[in-house]
Scaffold this motif. Sequence first.
Motif, short mmCIF file in Angstrom:
data_model
loop_
_atom_site.label_atom_id
_atom_site.label_comp_id
_atom_site.label_asym_id
_atom_site.label_seq_id
_atom_site.Cartn_x
_atom_site.Cartn_y
_atom_site.Cartn_z
N VAL A 475 -24.95 6.91 -35.85
CA VAL A 475 -24.44 5.57 -35.69
C VAL A 475 -23.25 5.56 -34.74
CG1 VAL A 475 -22.85 5.69 -37.65
CG2 VAL A 475 -23.80 3.50 -36.97
N ASN A 476 -22.55 6.69 -34.59
CA ASN A 476 -21.40 6.79 -33.68
C ASN A 476 -21.78 7.29 -32.29
OD1 ASN A 476 -19.99 7.84 -36.61
ND2 ASN A 476 -19.06 6.13 -35.55
N LEU A 477 -23.04 7.65 -32.11
CA LEU A 477 -23.48 8.29 -30.87
C LEU A 477 -23.93 7.26 -29.84
CD1 LEU A 477 -24.20 10.95 -29.37
CD2 LEU A 477 -26.43 10.84 -30.48
N LEU A 478 -23.43 7.40 -28.60
CA LEU A 478 -23.85 6.51 -27.51
C LEU A 478 -24.81 7.21 -26.56
CD1 LEU A 478 -20.51 4.68 -26.64
CD2 LEU A 478 -22.43 3.81 -27.96
N GLU A 479 -24.41 8.36 -26.04
CA GLU A 479 -25.27 9.10 -25.12
C GLU A 479 -24.79 10.54 -25.01
OE1 GLU A 479 -24.73 8.20 -20.85
OE2 GLU A 479 -23.31 6.66 -21.50
N LEU A 480 -25.62 11.37 -24.36
CA LEU A 480 -25.28 12.76 -24.11
C LEU A 480 -25.19 12.97 -22.61
CD1 LEU A 480 -27.76 14.47 -26.63
CD2 LEU A 480 -25.38 13.87 -27.01
N VAL A 481 -24.15 13.68 -22.20
CA VAL A 481 -23.92 13.94 -20.77
C VAL A 481 -23.83 15.45 -20.57
CG1 VAL A 481 -22.37 13.61 -18.82
CG2 VAL A 481 -22.72 11.74 -20.45
N ARG A 482 -24.57 15.92 -19.59
CA ARG A 482 -24.51 17.35 -19.24
C ARG A 482 -23.97 17.44 -17.82
NH1 ARG A 482 -26.86 22.22 -20.83
NH2 ARG A 482 -27.37 23.66 -19.14
N VAL A 483 -22.81 18.03 -17.68
CA VAL A 483 -22.17 18.17 -16.37
C VAL A 483 -22.54 19.55 -15.81
CG1 VAL A 483 -20.01 18.09 -15.09
CG2 VAL A 483 -20.28 16.71 -17.15
N GLU A 484 -23.41 19.53 -14.82
CA GLU A 484 -23.85 20.79 -14.23
C GLU A 484 -22.75 21.37 -13.34
OE1 GLU A 484 -26.45 22.33 -15.02
OE2 GLU A 484 -27.58 20.80 -16.11
N PRO A 485 -22.70 22.68 -13.22
CA PRO A 485 -21.67 23.30 -12.36
C PRO A 485 -21.88 22.89 -10.90
CG PRO A 485 -23.31 24.92 -13.06
CD PRO A 485 -23.56 23.69 -13.86
N GLY A 486 -20.77 22.64 -10.23
CA GLY A 486 -20.84 22.27 -8.82
C GLY A 486 -20.99 20.79 -8.58
N ARG A 503 -19.93 6.74 -14.56
CA ARG A 503 -20.37 5.49 -13.90
C ARG A 503 -19.17 4.64 -13.47
NH1 ARG A 503 -24.18 6.34 -17.87
NH2 ARG A 503 -23.06 5.09 -19.39
N GLY A 504 -18.19 5.28 -12.87
CA GLY A 504 -17.05 4.55 -12.32
C GLY A 504 -15.93 4.30 -13.30
N ASN A 505 -16.12 4.60 -14.57
CA ASN A 505 -15.07 4.38 -15.57
C ASN A 505 -14.51 5.73 -16.04
OD1 ASN A 505 -15.34 1.53 -15.66
ND2 ASN A 505 -17.15 1.75 -16.96
N LEU A 506 -13.23 5.72 -16.38
CA LEU A 506 -12.60 6.93 -16.89
C LEU A 506 -12.87 7.06 -18.38
CD1 LEU A 506 -9.15 6.89 -15.06
CD2 LEU A 506 -11.16 8.26 -14.51
N LEU A 507 -13.52 8.16 -18.76
CA LEU A 507 -13.85 8.42 -20.16
C LEU A 507 -12.89 9.49 -20.69
CD1 LEU A 507 -16.03 7.90 -22.44
CD2 LEU A 507 -17.10 10.01 -21.63
N PRO A 508 -12.00 9.15 -21.62
CA PRO A 508 -11.10 10.18 -22.17
C PRO A 508 -11.89 11.22 -22.94
CG PRO A 508 -10.89 8.12 -23.39
CD PRO A 508 -11.76 7.83 -22.21
N LEU A 509 -11.45 12.46 -22.85
CA LEU A 509 -12.16 13.57 -23.47
C LEU A 509 -11.30 14.26 -24.52
CD1 LEU A 509 -13.77 15.32 -20.35
CD2 LEU A 509 -14.82 13.63 -21.86
N CYS A 510 -11.96 14.82 -25.51
CA CYS A 510 -11.30 15.73 -26.43
C CYS A 510 -12.26 16.90 -26.68
CB CYS A 510 -10.92 15.04 -27.73
SG CYS A 510 -12.30 14.50 -28.75
N TYR A 511 -11.69 18.05 -26.98
CA TYR A 511 -12.47 19.28 -27.15
C TYR A 511 -12.58 19.59 -28.64
CZ TYR A 511 -12.06 20.02 -22.13
OH TYR A 511 -12.14 19.89 -20.76
#
Length: 765
Positions: A475-486, A503-511
Amino acid sequence: MSEMDDVVREFLVESHEGLDQLDRDLVALEQSPRDAKLLAAIFRCVHTIKGTCGFLGFGKLESVSHVGENLLSLLRDGKLFLTPEITSALLRLVDAIRQILAQIEADGGEGDVDYSDLVATLTRLAEGSPAPAAGVAEPPAAAEAAAPKKARGSRKAKAAAPEPAVEPVVAPVPVPAAAAPAPAAEAAHAPEPGHPAEAEGRASISESNIRVDVALLDKLMNLVGELVLARNQILQYTASHEDAQFLATSQRLNLITTELQEGVMKTRMQPIGNIWSKFPRVVRDLALQVGKQVAIEMEGRETELDKTIIEAIKDPLTHIVRNSVDHGIESPAARVAAGKPAEGRLLLRAYHEGGQVNIEIADDGGGINAEKVRQKALDRGLVTPEQAARMSERELQNLIFLPGFSTAEKVSNISGRGVGMDVVRTNIEKIGGTVDVQSVAGQGTTLKIKIPLTLAIIPALTVAAEGDRYAIPQVNLLELVRVEPGEGTGIEFIHGAPVYRLRGNLLPLCYLRRELGLPERAAAEGEAVNIVVLHADGRQFGLVVDGIHDTEEIVVKPLGQLLKGLSVFAGATIMGDGRVALILDVLSLAQRAKVVGEMRDQKRELRDRAASLAAAGSTTSLLVFGVGRDMRLAMPLAAVQRLEELPRDHVERAGSHDVVQYRGEILPLIHLARVLGAEAIDDPAKPLQVVVYADRGRQVGLVVDGIHDIVEDALASRAPVGHPDLAGTAVIHDRVTDLLDVQTVVRNACPWLYATEPDAQEALA
């Protein structure tokens, strides 16, 4: 009744169950006439029937049960002692009530049977008067002579010759079950063979319903949960084998388990109308108390929720409804003065969407006064003047969820103590839901609540960190993003805070590793980065994990008492291989990582960071933004008052200029794409991105096509440019950026703003 009102149906079911218990209790009471608990239980049952039938308008049933209640009250208080005659009369009362209920079920009416003789008998016994003639039995009730159930007759036969009571007052009065009924009794009984349910071979309402203890349902749900876990283990084992027969059997088991799970879930589901049914009374009483006229409307009563969810939202919904009547809807005089009907309207709406239940509570009142909220928050010390000055209207509206906040002028028994909306949000978020407020001044307020269907078995995504697995509710999940190297659009850092350009917007990240206190691990060369895009508290953020596995249905197990303090985890589950996986609490995780909370708005974060950068002095703080499809511009941050997103339908025309109503003033808009001759991006579905420019008390809105960043730069590499609205070109963060001459643009586009200044007159001449 072919189409019976739900309330009447529930009344019939409960009354029949109560009467069946009443039969047993009365017989047991003869053996223990001084049993206070039995007397109290019998009294409560008759009292409940009397009260409810009076509310539903069944006058005959109310009058019959009322005299029985009077007699039972005297027995309960010790003013009368139980005798066989009183027991027989009370059993006749039970039969009379049962007969009237059968008639209500048949045609909605109470029938034309005369119960004056029973009423007289019960009244005489309550007054302590002796029987008309010793040893003469009272005529039995009609339903007793021809009771449809043999069991009832046997109970009465047993009651006819009881053991001697402790303190008998008169001789036992026999009530022969097989005695020939009087003519009146025959007439009274005549309709019963024609009962529609019997004529058509259908069971009555009481026979087609059964009540099951909630604890038994919970135990059944737990067993189904264990079965789901076993099913998951078998399916995981099946995936590694090629035995066709075993595969077919496991698929059959999967199908049966799924159907059983759905069936058990339905037993726990209840329509939201069960808790809505009390709101008309709440609204009516409160409206009278505060001198208002309010009509309540309900849509989606049949929307079903798990019983645990129903219980969790009962109090929050009640508080919101009371708030709408007390704070939202104006007095009749104020509504008429504003051109509205004197009667306010409160709408409750529920519907399913995206695997969740959406609940809306909307009123057509005066809306939330943002300035009043700002002042109240300042008066109560909930925000600082600097924070209040920077807040947008939406942020001000959300202040109502702060602990201790109230807009009431004085404390009353209804409101003013500042306890309520913060508890509403807390309770909703505890069950994985969200609450949002939308208000338009003068038009009304809508609170939108999104909650899961159930908390027992939920779909979840499994992720990995440091070799361990964690479950994230879908219910909290929107999408999955895989950032390939390079890739050119990778993870960047804005003053130490990691972000991803999505997509042009800044998405804050946490690890995930960092938030769980696990050792940091540098990404290997050529290794992709996995980002799970989540939403919490209306904000999006990305969770960087080591790996992403699969989605599956998990059974939520509560954490033990020793682990309750770990707010990052919402529970645990057992995976298909038998290992335990902890379930992440997305909201707590986001708050711990500081991606939501006090600094929840991305643009607000940029503004606050820029304020500290501006104090550095040696460099210039700049706002970098985009205009058109390919222009990258910057302007001094000191000239920026606010960053706003404004709905396109709020734009109006004043003369030859676009304007919007903004914070009580008229804000002129300057479309920079038109001024600079850039190719405009016109997307009707997206709001306008507006930079509010302030200069000596004047405000102008600069319409841009995207806010990129806030930077600190010495502007060492600078070159002139031939455009009159640009102050030059510079290299900012390794990219060529045009510097906007804001004052020139504003003076040329809105010369009337400077018409009173002599220097402006000369500059414009």
